[in-house]
Design an enzyme around this catalytic site. Sequence first.
Site, PDB file in Angstrom:
ATOM      1  N   SER A 196       0.843  -1.192   0.000  1.00  0.00           N
ATOM      2  CA  SER A 196       0.000   0.000   0.000  1.00  0.00           C
ATOM      3  C   SER A 196       0.877   1.239   0.000  1.00  0.00           C
ATOM      4  O   SER A 196       1.583   1.522   0.973  1.00  0.00           O
ATOM      5  CB  SER A 196      -0.909   0.021   1.224  1.00  0.00           C
ATOM      6  OG  SER A 196      -1.486   1.303   1.336  1.00  0.00           O
ATOM      7  N   HIS A 234      -1.074  -1.263  -4.247  1.00  0.00           N
ATOM      8  CA  HIS A 234      -2.371  -0.953  -3.638  1.00  0.00           C
ATOM      9  C   HIS A 234      -2.491   0.557  -3.490  1.00  0.00           C
ATOM     10  O   HIS A 234      -1.644   1.206  -2.882  1.00  0.00           O
ATOM     11  CB  HIS A 234      -2.437  -1.659  -2.283  1.00  0.00           C
ATOM     12  CG  HIS A 234      -3.771  -1.613  -1.621  1.00  0.00           C
ATOM     13  ND1 HIS A 234      -4.799  -2.460  -1.973  1.00  0.00           N
ATOM     14  CD2 HIS A 234      -4.254  -0.851  -0.617  1.00  0.00           C
ATOM     15  CE1 HIS A 234      -5.861  -2.215  -1.192  1.00  0.00           C
ATOM     16  NE2 HIS A 234      -5.548  -1.232  -0.359  1.00  0.00           N
ATOM     17  N   ASP A 274      -4.847   3.485  -2.123  1.00  0.00           N
ATOM     18  CA  ASP A 274      -5.942   3.764  -1.180  1.00  0.00           C
ATOM     19  C   ASP A 274      -6.520   5.150  -1.388  1.00  0.00           C
ATOM     20  O   ASP A 274      -5.857   6.148  -1.100  1.00  0.00           O
ATOM     21  CB  ASP A 274      -5.396   3.685   0.257  1.00  0.00           C
ATOM     22  CG  ASP A 274      -5.183   2.265   0.717  1.00  0.00           C
ATOM     23  OD1 ASP A 274      -6.119   1.453   0.615  1.00  0.00           O
ATOM     24  OD2 ASP A 274      -4.067   1.961   1.190  1.00  0.00           O
ATOM     25  N   MET A 276      -9.243   7.920  -0.284  1.00  0.00           N
ATOM     26  CA  MET A 276     -10.093   8.310   0.850  1.00  0.00           C
ATOM     27  C   MET A 276     -10.642   9.711   0.613  1.00  0.00           C
ATOM     28  O   MET A 276      -9.894  10.605   0.206  1.00  0.00           O
ATOM     29  CB  MET A 276      -9.278   8.312   2.145  1.00  0.00           C
ATOM     30  CG  MET A 276      -8.581   7.000   2.433  1.00  0.00           C
ATOM     31  SD  MET A 276      -7.640   7.129   3.958  1.00  0.00           S
ATOM     32  CE  MET A 276      -6.805   5.531   3.949  1.00  0.00           C
ATOM     33  N   HIS A 331      -8.291   0.762  -4.215  1.00  0.00           N
ATOM     34  CA  HIS A 331      -9.239   0.536  -3.109  1.00  0.00           C
ATOM     35  C   HIS A 331      -9.937   1.853  -2.818  1.00  0.00           C
ATOM     36  O   HIS A 331      -9.336   2.767  -2.253  1.00  0.00           O
ATOM     37  CB  HIS A 331      -8.431   0.020  -1.892  1.00  0.00           C
ATOM     38  CG  HIS A 331      -9.224  -0.124  -0.635  1.00  0.00           C
ATOM     39  ND1 HIS A 331      -8.618  -0.301   0.602  1.00  0.00           N
ATOM     40  CD2 HIS A 331     -10.558  -0.143  -0.394  1.00  0.00           C
ATOM     41  CE1 HIS A 331      -9.554  -0.414   1.532  1.00  0.00           C
ATOM     42  NE2 HIS A 331     -10.735  -0.310   0.959  1.00  0.00           N
ATOM     43  N   MET A 383     -12.239   4.101  -0.789  1.00  0.00           N
ATOM     44  CA  MET A 383     -12.910   4.313   0.503  1.00  0.00           C
ATOM     45  C   MET A 383     -13.622   5.647   0.394  1.00  0.00           C
ATOM     46  O   MET A 383     -13.230   6.650   1.011  1.00  0.00           O
ATOM     47  CB  MET A 383     -11.878   4.314   1.637  1.00  0.00           C
ATOM     48  CG  MET A 383     -11.350   2.916   1.934  1.00  0.00           C
ATOM     49  SD  MET A 383      -9.828   2.958   2.899  1.00  0.00           S
ATOM     50  CE  MET A 383      -8.644   3.136   1.579  1.00  0.00           C
ATOM     51  N   MET A 400     -11.351  -6.213   5.299  1.00  0.00           N
ATOM     52  CA  MET A 400     -10.592  -5.238   6.097  1.00  0.00           C
ATOM     53  C   MET A 400     -10.312  -5.835   7.475  1.00  0.00           C
ATOM     54  O   MET A 400     -11.217  -6.286   8.169  1.00  0.00           O
ATOM     55  CB  MET A 400     -11.380  -3.937   6.268  1.00  0.00           C
ATOM     56  CG  MET A 400     -11.565  -3.108   5.003  1.00  0.00           C
ATOM     57  SD  MET A 400     -10.043  -2.684   4.138  1.00  0.00           S
ATOM     58  CE  MET A 400      -9.180  -1.721   5.371  1.00  0.00           C
ATOM     59  N   GLY A 455      -9.268   3.781   6.847  1.00  0.00           N
ATOM     60  CA  GLY A 455      -9.022   5.206   7.057  1.00  0.00           C
ATOM     61  C   GLY A 455      -7.573   5.560   7.349  1.00  0.00           C
ATOM     62  O   GLY A 455      -7.137   6.641   7.001  1.00  0.00           O
ATOM     63  N   PHE A 456      -6.846   4.650   7.981  1.00  0.00           N
ATOM     64  CA  PHE A 456      -5.473   4.981   8.376  1.00  0.00           C
ATOM     65  C   PHE A 456      -4.568   3.755   8.263  1.00  0.00           C
ATOM     66  O   PHE A 456      -4.997   2.644   8.575  1.00  0.00           O
ATOM     67  CB  PHE A 456      -5.440   5.477   9.830  1.00  0.00           C
ATOM     68  CG  PHE A 456      -6.238   6.736  10.024  1.00  0.00           C
ATOM     69  CD1 PHE A 456      -5.657   7.990   9.823  1.00  0.00           C
ATOM     70  CD2 PHE A 456      -7.580   6.671  10.368  1.00  0.00           C
ATOM     71  CE1 PHE A 456      -6.405   9.157   9.979  1.00  0.00           C
ATOM     72  CE2 PHE A 456      -8.333   7.834  10.527  1.00  0.00           C
ATOM     73  CZ  PHE A 456      -7.739   9.077  10.331  1.00  0.00           C
ATOM     74  N   GLY A 457      -3.339   3.985   7.860  1.00  0.00           N
ATOM     75  CA  GLY A 457      -2.329   2.942   7.924  1.00  0.00           C
ATOM     76  C   GLY A 457      -1.824   2.812   9.354  1.00  0.00           C
ATOM     77  O   GLY A 457      -2.128   3.654  10.212  1.00  0.00           O
ATOM     78  N   GLY A 458      -1.082   1.742   9.600  1.00  0.00           N
ATOM     79  CA  GLY A 458      -0.397   1.595  10.879  1.00  0.00           C
ATOM     80  C   GLY A 458      -1.259   1.160  12.046  1.00  0.00           C
ATOM     81  O   GLY A 458      -0.833   1.284  13.199  1.00  0.00           O
ATOM     82  N   ASP A 514      -6.480  -6.595   4.257  1.00  0.00           N
ATOM     83  CA  ASP A 514      -5.862  -5.261   4.308  1.00  0.00           C
ATOM     84  C   ASP A 514      -5.988  -4.685   5.714  1.00  0.00           C
ATOM     85  O   ASP A 514      -7.100  -4.500   6.221  1.00  0.00           O
ATOM     86  CB  ASP A 514      -6.615  -4.379   3.289  1.00  0.00           C
ATOM     87  CG  ASP A 514      -6.078  -2.958   3.179  1.00  0.00           C
ATOM     88  OD1 ASP A 514      -5.050  -2.643   3.799  1.00  0.00           O
ATOM     89  OD2 ASP A 514      -6.710  -2.168   2.435  1.00  0.00           O
ATOM     90  N   GLY A 515      -4.838  -4.371   6.323  1.00  0.00           N
ATOM     91  CA  GLY A 515      -4.833  -3.690   7.608  1.00  0.00           C
ATOM     92  C   GLY A 515      -4.023  -4.434   8.655  1.00  0.00           C
ATOM     93  O   GLY A 515      -4.365  -5.538   9.056  1.00  0.00           O
ATOM     94  N   GLY A 516      -2.905  -3.838   9.068  1.00  0.00           N
ATOM     95  CA  GLY A 516      -2.094  -4.435  10.127  1.00  0.00           C
ATOM     96  C   GLY A 516      -1.393  -5.725   9.717  1.00  0.00           C
ATOM     97  O   GLY A 516      -1.070  -6.554  10.568  1.00  0.00           O
ATOM     98  N   GLY A 531       1.110  -1.888   4.172  1.00  0.00           N
ATOM     99  CA  GLY A 531       1.621  -0.538   4.028  1.00  0.00           C
ATOM    100  C   GLY A 531       2.833  -0.319   4.904  1.00  0.00           C
ATOM    101  O   GLY A 531       3.977  -0.355   4.444  1.00  0.00           O
ATOM    102  N   SER A 532       2.591  -0.134   6.206  1.00  0.00           N
ATOM    103  CA  SER A 532       3.713   0.186   7.085  1.00  0.00           C
ATOM    104  C   SER A 532       4.714  -0.957   7.208  1.00  0.00           C
ATOM    105  O   SER A 532       5.910  -0.708   7.349  1.00  0.00           O
ATOM    106  CB  SER A 532       3.207   0.635   8.459  1.00  0.00           C
ATOM    107  OG  SER A 532       2.161  -0.156   8.902  1.00  0.00           O
TER     108      SER A 532
END
Length: 216
Positions: A7, A32, A34, A36, A66, A68, A137, A142-145, A175-177, A197-198
Amino acid sequence: MAKVSPSILSADFSALGACCRTVLDAGADMLHFDVMDGIFVPNISFGVPVLKSIHKAFPQAFWDVHLMIERPAEYVAAFAKAGASLISFHLESEGDPAETLAAIRAAGCKTGIVLKPGTPASAAAPYLAGVDLVLVMSVEPGFGGQKFQPAACEKLRALAAMRKASGAHFLLEVDGGINAETGRMCTEAGADILVAGSAVFAAQNPAAAVRTLAEL
Ligand code: DX5
Ligand code: ZN
């Protein structure tokens, strides 16, 4: 082996091209993107002009977009023209999902539907036969990390079972964490594509992070 979709939300935007080059050279299967709008999610990222420009720099890459955003159908044509390979949108956003899917297909892109953590796997059932990707998800969008929510694994298992029972052919993305540990939990639960992402762009060695995820 998992497919990896880094991402770019977590990339250094002052060196976006170099960040994309690094992960593609390391074997990332796609990128990816994102989007928003500050309405569907409480954050604003980037949109059509950024995709147009980065797609021009990497026209061979698969652009996993993606959305959002509150009204995805209104923006499908613009993202397709800007270079999206696949466009996914949230079942929780406005509009008839069947119509949005038809618009994505008509624009020449692969199709994806996305489920927030609170949306059950059963909500995807009406669309599974005609969709190329289902994105689960594992954080609130809404947010990375953010921290991975393990309940995503149950949803992946349920969707993998629905896929098997129905004979549908969609890919399962999460997607996410996602990192090496949570990514393994997800591939064991049936995920085909890991978005990260992170764990990629904040790593000391982003290329090595891509390779580690790809081995899961
Ligand atoms: C969150 C985005 C994610 C985000 C993931 O709303 O959809 O794609 O970039 O970031 P990490 O991997 O840091 O959780
Ligand atoms: Zn995303």
